[in-house]
Write a protein that holds these residues in place. Sequence first.
Motif, PDB file in Angstrom:
ATOM      1  N   LYS A  90      -1.209  -0.607  13.203  1.00  0.00           N
ATOM      2  CA  LYS A  90       0.067   0.103  13.235  1.00  0.00           C
ATOM      3  C   LYS A  90       0.992  -0.469  14.303  1.00  0.00           C
ATOM      4  CE  LYS A  90      -1.207   4.101  13.233  1.00  0.00           C
ATOM      5  NZ  LYS A  90      -1.750   5.405  13.193  1.00  0.00           N
ATOM      6  N   ARG A  94       4.420  -2.230  13.012  1.00  0.00           N
ATOM      7  CA  ARG A  94       5.662  -1.495  13.235  1.00  0.00           C
ATOM      8  C   ARG A  94       6.094  -1.509  14.692  1.00  0.00           C
ATOM      9  NH1 ARG A  94       7.136   3.830  11.424  1.00  0.00           N
ATOM     10  NH2 ARG A  94       5.247   4.648  12.348  1.00  0.00           N
ATOM     11  N   MET A 133      -3.754  -3.648   2.994  1.00  0.00           N
ATOM     12  CA  MET A 133      -3.168  -2.535   2.247  1.00  0.00           C
ATOM     13  C   MET A 133      -4.235  -1.677   1.593  1.00  0.00           C
ATOM     14  SD  MET A 133       0.199  -3.051  -0.019  1.00  0.00           S
ATOM     15  CE  MET A 133       0.750  -4.671   0.417  1.00  0.00           C
ATOM     16  N   LEU A 140      -5.906   6.429   4.120  1.00  0.00           N
ATOM     17  CA  LEU A 140      -5.038   7.540   3.713  1.00  0.00           C
ATOM     18  C   LEU A 140      -5.844   8.572   2.943  1.00  0.00           C
ATOM     19  CD1 LEU A 140      -1.652   5.999   2.497  1.00  0.00           C
ATOM     20  CD2 LEU A 140      -1.968   7.776   4.207  1.00  0.00           C
ATOM     21  N   LEU A 143      -7.983  10.634   5.205  1.00  0.00           N
ATOM     22  CA  LEU A 143      -7.211  11.630   5.946  1.00  0.00           C
ATOM     23  C   LEU A 143      -6.724  12.746   5.033  1.00  0.00           C
ATOM     24  CD1 LEU A 143      -5.061   9.693   8.564  1.00  0.00           C
ATOM     25  CD2 LEU A 143      -7.149  11.006   8.902  1.00  0.00           C
TER      26      LEU A 143
ATOM     27  N   GLU B  89       1.006   4.424  -5.447  1.00  0.00           N
ATOM     28  CA  GLU B  89       0.641   3.081  -5.017  1.00  0.00           C
ATOM     29  C   GLU B  89      -0.875   2.914  -4.918  1.00  0.00           C
ATOM     30  OE1 GLU B  89       1.905   5.373  -3.125  1.00  0.00           O
ATOM     31  OE2 GLU B  89       0.291   5.627  -1.666  1.00  0.00           O
ATOM     32  N   LEU B  93      -2.870  -0.220  -6.377  1.00  0.00           N
ATOM     33  CA  LEU B  93      -3.476  -1.190  -5.474  1.00  0.00           C
ATOM     34  C   LEU B  93      -4.993  -1.213  -5.588  1.00  0.00           C
ATOM     35  CD1 LEU B  93      -1.269  -0.553  -2.313  1.00  0.00           C
ATOM     36  CD2 LEU B  93      -1.273  -2.599  -3.726  1.00  0.00           C
ATOM     37  N   LEU B 122       5.361  -7.811  -6.466  1.00  0.00           N
ATOM     38  CA  LEU B 122       4.657  -7.965  -5.185  1.00  0.00           C
ATOM     39  C   LEU B 122       4.312  -9.425  -4.932  1.00  0.00           C
ATOM     40  CD1 LEU B 122       1.872  -5.336  -4.433  1.00  0.00           C
ATOM     41  CD2 LEU B 122       3.682  -6.175  -2.951  1.00  0.00           C
ATOM     42  N   GLY B 129       5.602  -6.217   0.001  1.00  0.00           N
ATOM     43  CA  GLY B 129       4.290  -5.797   0.472  1.00  0.00           C
ATOM     44  C   GLY B 129       4.342  -5.333   1.912  1.00  0.00           C
ATOM     45  N   MET B 130       5.077  -6.076   2.733  1.00  0.00           N
ATOM     46  CA  MET B 130       5.220  -5.681   4.135  1.00  0.00           C
ATOM     47  C   MET B 130       5.904  -4.326   4.254  1.00  0.00           C
ATOM     48  SD  MET B 130       3.732  -7.750   6.126  1.00  0.00           S
ATOM     49  CE  MET B 130       4.434  -7.236   7.700  1.00  0.00           C
ATOM     50  N   ILE B 132       5.914  -1.951   2.067  1.00  0.00           N
ATOM     51  CA  ILE B 132       4.984  -0.912   1.622  1.00  0.00           C
ATOM     52  C   ILE B 132       3.973  -0.619   2.717  1.00  0.00           C
ATOM     53  CG2 ILE B 132       3.126  -0.404  -0.011  1.00  0.00           C
ATOM     54  CD1 ILE B 132       4.722  -1.788  -2.148  1.00  0.00           C
ATOM     55  N   MET B 133       3.491  -1.684   3.359  1.00  0.00           N
ATOM     56  CA  MET B 133       2.535  -1.499   4.451  1.00  0.00           C
ATOM     57  C   MET B 133       3.127  -0.642   5.561  1.00  0.00           C
ATOM     58  SD  MET B 133       0.156  -4.586   5.752  1.00  0.00           S
ATOM     59  CE  MET B 133       0.460  -5.855   4.587  1.00  0.00           C
ATOM     60  N   LEU B 136       3.070   2.865   4.430  1.00  0.00           N
ATOM     61  CA  LEU B 136       1.713   3.411   4.470  1.00  0.00           C
ATOM     62  C   LEU B 136       1.333   3.778   5.902  1.00  0.00           C
ATOM     63  CD1 LEU B 136      -0.230   1.102   1.964  1.00  0.00           C
ATOM     64  CD2 LEU B 136       0.762   3.351   1.555  1.00  0.00           C
ATOM     65  N   CYS B 137       1.744   2.939   6.866  1.00  0.00           N
ATOM     66  CA  CYS B 137       1.459   3.240   8.274  1.00  0.00           C
ATOM     67  C   CYS B 137       2.172   4.517   8.713  1.00  0.00           C
ATOM     68  CB  CYS B 137       1.883   2.078   9.161  1.00  0.00           C
ATOM     69  SG  CYS B 137       0.762   0.676   9.068  1.00  0.00           S
ATOM     70  N   ARG B 138       3.414   4.659   8.288  1.00  0.00           N
ATOM     71  CA  ARG B 138       4.156   5.880   8.613  1.00  0.00           C
ATOM     72  C   ARG B 138       3.439   7.096   8.050  1.00  0.00           C
ATOM     73  NH1 ARG B 138       9.049   3.350   8.763  1.00  0.00           N
ATOM     74  NH2 ARG B 138       8.905   2.831   6.551  1.00  0.00           N
ATOM     75  N   ARG B 139       2.953   6.956   6.816  1.00  0.00           N
ATOM     76  CA  ARG B 139       2.280   8.065   6.164  1.00  0.00           C
ATOM     77  C   ARG B 139       0.973   8.385   6.867  1.00  0.00           C
ATOM     78  NH1 ARG B 139       2.889   7.361  -0.271  1.00  0.00           N
ATOM     79  NH2 ARG B 139       5.077   6.910   0.245  1.00  0.00           N
ATOM     80  N   LEU B 140       0.246   7.341   7.282  1.00  0.00           N
ATOM     81  CA  LEU B 140      -0.986   7.538   8.038  1.00  0.00           C
ATOM     82  C   LEU B 140      -0.706   8.347   9.295  1.00  0.00           C
ATOM     83  CD1 LEU B 140      -2.987   4.188   7.970  1.00  0.00           C
ATOM     84  CD2 LEU B 140      -3.808   6.447   7.330  1.00  0.00           C
TER      85      LEU B 140
END
Lengths: 236, 236
Positions: A90, A94, A133, A140, A143, B89, B93, B122, B129-130, B132-133, B136-140
Amino acid sequence: MAVCVNCRHHGLCVHRVAIFSPLSAEESHRVAELIVHKEYHKGDFIMTEGEQLSRLVIVQEGQVKAFRSTADGREQILYIFSSGDFFGEKNLLRNQPASYSVQALVDTCLCMISRSDFQQLLRAHPEIGMKIMEELCRRLERLETAVESLGARDGDARVSSVLLEFAERYGEEHPRGVLVRLPLSRQGIADYVGLTRETVSRKLSSLQAEGVVELIGNKKLLIIDKTALEMGSSQD
Amino acid sequence: MAVCVNCRHHGLCVHRVAIFSPLSAEESHRVAELIVHKEYHKGDFIMTEGEQLSRLVIVQEGQVKAFRSTADGREQILYIFSSGDFFGEKNLLRNQPASYSVQALVDTCLCMISRSDFQQLLRAHPEIGMKIMEELCRRLERLETAVESLGARDGDARVSSVLLEFAERYGEEHPRGVLVRLPLSRQGIADYVGLTRETVSRKLSSLQAEGVVELIGNKKLLIIDKTALEMGSSQD
DNA sequence: CGAAGAGTTGATACACCTCAAGTCTTGTGG
DNA sequence: CCACAAGACTTGAGGTGTATCAACTCTTCG
């Protein structure tokens, strides 16, 4: 902190890590050059919530817990990372501070790749991005299950399902069921499933009284009636 | 279900979606050709837990909730997706069935891209892809916070923090504070923070009695003392 | 205006927490 | 190898927050 002994004995740690599987043998060797090894003892902090990390960290050998601390001194464990797992992505993807602390549960050997090496690797091998990914999606889903558990299930169900999870990950065959080496203490299990040490202790005792499990010391447990746990984990 | 009215009126929906920002104007138009639009009414199911989805779904206009149902009839809401958010996704994936159900909270217009078109996209644009990643990190991180909340904080803290979250996402300036249009009913808020309808109602009433918020009908709320909520959300 | 759905409020029950005492385990030094 | 101390775990008693059940009110919409 010396160079990792395991890596010298057991070949390249790169091979243990699923996200590097797209690399050829030659490339693996080149990546191995970029890696820094570090050893930690049980209880050592590997990173701290809020810290600005600049490396991807891979667990080579051992086990660590990732957790958040609340204002009133409780801990909530988010992940248990074992051999082959990684964290810190992460912060690299980011450019954000760590959202959790990581502490060694046992003596542990870690591999680290610097931000720039990692990003170069990502650019050169988009398939590594795909692997990451996939792993993020798996995380995800874990969690999501944890949220469901903590938000909608009672204590008994949470303890049952954590035992099943541990059986899946750390269990081994045994003539009378599945033998599980618990990665966490009672307090640790409590911090993982959102209960207190005492409550976890009581739930385990009553599962034993019902003949569902058998407690072997504090670090092991034998699951005798797996079906009962599965029934219990989805709430009556 | 007719072709989406909004897309015809307001230009390409592709432009609303952050993950497609790496595309050039020309490419955006080509992607727009691949998109299928669908409208749903409040309460309609868009997908169901366990279903094998074969499209990436993007919320064009409206709002949906993603949730899991437990055996005893409770729901745990995992996400609220609004304009620009996507889901499905995981299924594309990792070729896995949906791990949650999705239902429209209001009348909603969705855009869908088939698995093969998405995968081609993709491959052609690794930067997608970046993106989306990153998402996904935000969602995590959101789920990590949810786990911490549900596992280690009491009801008052959870209600306070959900109000702050809604203020952040759906609030607007107001002479006496922040006016929030609630995306969820009392039952919905309860399913989001792991409490019951009645308890949420009581917590909101007492926040109002303390002068921290003002309830405006059932769908709106005015936050008067944001600081008090922030204090309360981190537990005492 | 009336009916159905959503929200509120009150009384009671119960699961889990807290505090406290006691036991078991583990590791260390004699 | 045993003795002891420190830490981890268990068990009990009592308190508290949230769920549950029930009655009632408010809102929404045909």
